[in-house]
Write a protein that holds these residues in place. Structure first.
Motif, short mmCIF file in Angstrom:
data_model
loop_
_atom_site.label_atom_id
_atom_site.label_comp_id
_atom_site.label_asym_id
_atom_site.label_seq_id
_atom_site.Cartn_x
_atom_site.Cartn_y
_atom_site.Cartn_z
N THR A 9 33.78 47.15 44.71
CA THR A 9 32.09 47.68 44.54
C THR A 9 31.36 47.19 45.66
O THR A 9 30.12 47.59 45.40
CB THR A 9 31.84 46.95 43.16
N ALA A 104 39.32 52.69 37.14
CA ALA A 104 38.18 52.67 36.14
C ALA A 104 36.88 51.99 36.97
O ALA A 104 35.74 52.23 36.88
CB ALA A 104 38.32 51.81 34.88
N THR A 105 37.45 50.91 37.77
CA THR A 105 36.32 50.07 38.58
C THR A 105 35.79 50.91 39.80
O THR A 105 34.69 51.09 40.14
CB THR A 105 37.09 48.79 39.12
N GLY A 108 33.19 53.41 38.36
CA GLY A 108 32.31 52.56 38.21
C GLY A 108 31.19 52.37 39.32
O GLY A 108 30.03 52.26 39.28
N ALA A 109 32.05 52.22 40.40
CA ALA A 109 31.10 51.95 41.66
C ALA A 109 31.08 53.30 42.73
O ALA A 109 30.52 52.95 44.03
CB ALA A 109 32.25 51.03 42.35
N SER A 110 31.13 54.21 42.03
CA SER A 110 31.09 55.52 42.83
C SER A 110 31.74 55.64 44.11
O SER A 110 31.31 56.02 45.20
CB SER A 110 29.54 55.69 42.92
N ALA A 146 34.51 59.56 32.74
CA ALA A 146 32.92 60.27 32.42
C ALA A 146 32.45 61.54 32.70
O ALA A 146 31.44 61.78 33.50
CB ALA A 146 32.06 59.04 33.43
N TRP A 400 42.68 52.85 30.45
CA TRP A 400 41.05 52.20 30.62
C TRP A 400 40.83 50.68 30.42
O TRP A 400 39.94 50.19 30.83
CB TRP A 400 40.43 52.83 29.48
N THR A 441 30.61 43.37 29.58
CA THR A 441 31.19 43.67 30.90
C THR A 441 32.11 44.74 31.24
O THR A 441 32.54 45.15 32.36
CB THR A 441 31.70 42.28 31.60
N THR A 443 33.55 48.42 31.18
CA THR A 443 32.91 50.07 31.22
C THR A 443 33.74 50.68 30.00
O THR A 443 34.97 50.65 30.19
CB THR A 443 33.01 50.63 32.50
N LYS A 444 33.01 51.31 29.26
CA LYS A 444 33.51 52.17 28.00
C LYS A 444 33.92 53.61 28.46
O LYS A 444 32.90 54.07 29.12
CB LYS A 444 33.06 51.87 26.75
N PHE A 445 34.92 54.17 28.00
CA PHE A 445 35.10 55.48 28.17
C PHE A 445 35.53 56.18 26.74
O PHE A 445 35.90 55.46 25.84
CB PHE A 445 36.31 55.89 29.18
#
Length: 447
Positions: A9, A104-105, A108-110, A146, A400, A441, A443-445
């Motif tokens: 990240t 997934a991380t 989340g960090a684009s 997402a 996930w 903490t 991230t949910k999908f």
């Protein structure tokens, strides 16, 4: 994995890729700059990396001015983590193998590119067809997080129960279509001195697969979605409890080979190849993994998980299937257009067919095995996918939510070794799922 995932990240908003796009044309639908260098990092595991090198050669023919840097690695995550942190990742990463980066991380960090342009681009060798329409069912969904498809998986894995076709013919055994037939057959097999089942006991996820497949067939897509979406009480659903009960019955009647719990995957599979057990659960990589171990004439084939009852919501031909060998294009790659063009070449039918021939593994490209003379195992996998049609399914919670996946594996190991009941199994996993759902903490999908 959490520490590795957390590191990616880092980086700053100023870390932007160099301009690498050219004009988009029919011949160059992704706008690749002809002389832009291309760096490809591939996991060099059981499939090697020759298939990836061949795709690079095709890229080189198309863009002779481009300098290609190929790296075949064992520990992709360890090597790539500092480069993602520094904002200097390669153009393509095969994010596969132990210690891979947590996708997934990354999402989340684009840190990964949306592959929509690639999916909507024309196939390299199937005129008039978009790349997305050349892929087997579920491949696009497997790489979607997402609402954005950020990874494309090159191989297609199907899970089922494996047996020796020659052994069954010799003994006059018929592969069961229902669980009642399975239990009856196990009784007959045990009388011959052969264990009905073994499994890779040190890794109980192997026996989890047929259990969860049975549950999905019983409860249908709604059951699978409830599990993946962390819905309250999802693991208490009747289909899951019924499946757990079936596998508890398998253990309770002594139909698992003694000592299976202590076996690694290689040890259990070797015992099965020695005909010490009739059935073993595994994914479609088994045949490739057992080259040199299975005796001549063993003729291993994969069957689908039997139906729990006549009221199952999915047919007995339904199979658990998902793509793997995950390729992504980092968001901060210097040549993202080239990275996507490389994947367009890799996912061409010609490339996929060559891979299938070399690795006895089903690629994610539809029709890649058409016209090939297939081994017994790969032929049975192809036939299972054909018979299933649109009735394929997969759970996403393992990708996930790693802590939940471990909780399920541990509980199933306890279940098939008669240390907990089906009700305890359900309660224990539900508690773990609820903990994940409540953890802000994580991230949910949803699906």
């Amino acid at each position: 994995m959490p520490a590795l995932g957390g590191c990616v990240t880092s980086g700053t908003s100023s870390d932007k890729p160099a301009e690498s796009n050219a004009e988009k044309t029919a011949e160059n639908p992704l706008g690749v700059k002809a002389d832009a260098p291309l760096e490809v990092v591939v996991f060099k595991g059981g499939y090697g990396d020759e298939y990836a090198v061949k795709a690079e050669a095709t890229y080189q023919q198309k863009y002779p001015q481009a300098k290609i840097d190929h790296k075949g690695l064992q520990k992709v995550g360890e090597a790539m983590q500092p480069r993602f942190v520094a904002g200097t990742p390669p153009d393509v990463v095969d994010n596969t193998g132990a210690g891979r980066l947590d996708i997934a991380t990354l999402v989340g960090a684009s840190q990964v590119t949306d592959l929509a342009d690639l999916l909507d681009a024309p196939s390299l060798d199937q005129p008039g067809t978009k790349v997305r329409d050349t892929l087997l069912p579920g491949v696009v969904d497997d790489g979607t997080f997402a609402g954005k498809t950020v990874a494309l998986n090159f191989t297609y894995t199907v899970w089922g129960l494996w047996y020796s076709k020659s052994l069954f013919a010799e003994r006059g055994w018929t592969y069961p279509k229902t669980w009642d037939e399975m239990v009856a057959l196990c009784g007959e097999i045990k009388k011959t001195g052969v264990a009905p089942w073994t499994y890779q006991g040190k890794y109980p996820e192997y026996v989890n697969d047929p259990l969860l497949s049975m549950a999905a067939k019983t409860g249908g897509a709604d059951l699978v979605k409830a599990v993946d979406n962390l819905q309250p009480g999802a693991w208490k659903q009747d289909g899951l409890v019924q499946a757990a009960t079936a596998f508890a019955e398998l253990a309770g009647q002594g139909y698992l080979m003694t000592g299976s719990e202590a076996l690694s995957h290689t040890e259990a599979q070797a015992a099965w190849c020695q005909k010490k057990a009739a059935f073993i659960p595994c994914g479609s990589w088994l045949e490739s993994e057992q080259k040199g171990v299975a005796p001549a004439g063993f003729d291993m084939v994969m069957g689908t998980v039997p139906a729990r009852s006549s009221s199952d919501k999915l047919p007995v031909t339904a199979v658990q299937a998902a793509s793997s060998e995950s390729f992504l294009v980092p968001a901060k790659a210097k040549n993202p257009a080239g990275g996507q063009e490389y994947l367009r070449i890799l996912f061409s039918k010609q490339s996929a067919t060559a891979f299938a021939e070399a690795n006895s593994t089903l690629p994610a490209v539809a029709g890649a095995t058409d016209g090939l003379t297939l081994s017994s195992g790969l032929g049975s996998v192809r036939d299972a996918v054909t018979a299933a049609g649109s009735d394929t399914f997969t759970y996403r919670f393992r990708t996930w939510y790693a802590p939940l996946a471990k909780a399920v594996d541990d509980a199933t190991g306890e279940l098939v070794n008669k240390r907990i009941s089906p009700a305890d199994w359900s309660t224990r996993i539900q508690k773990a799922a609820d903990a994940v759902a409540k953890d802000s903490t994580v991230t949910k999908f949803t699906r």
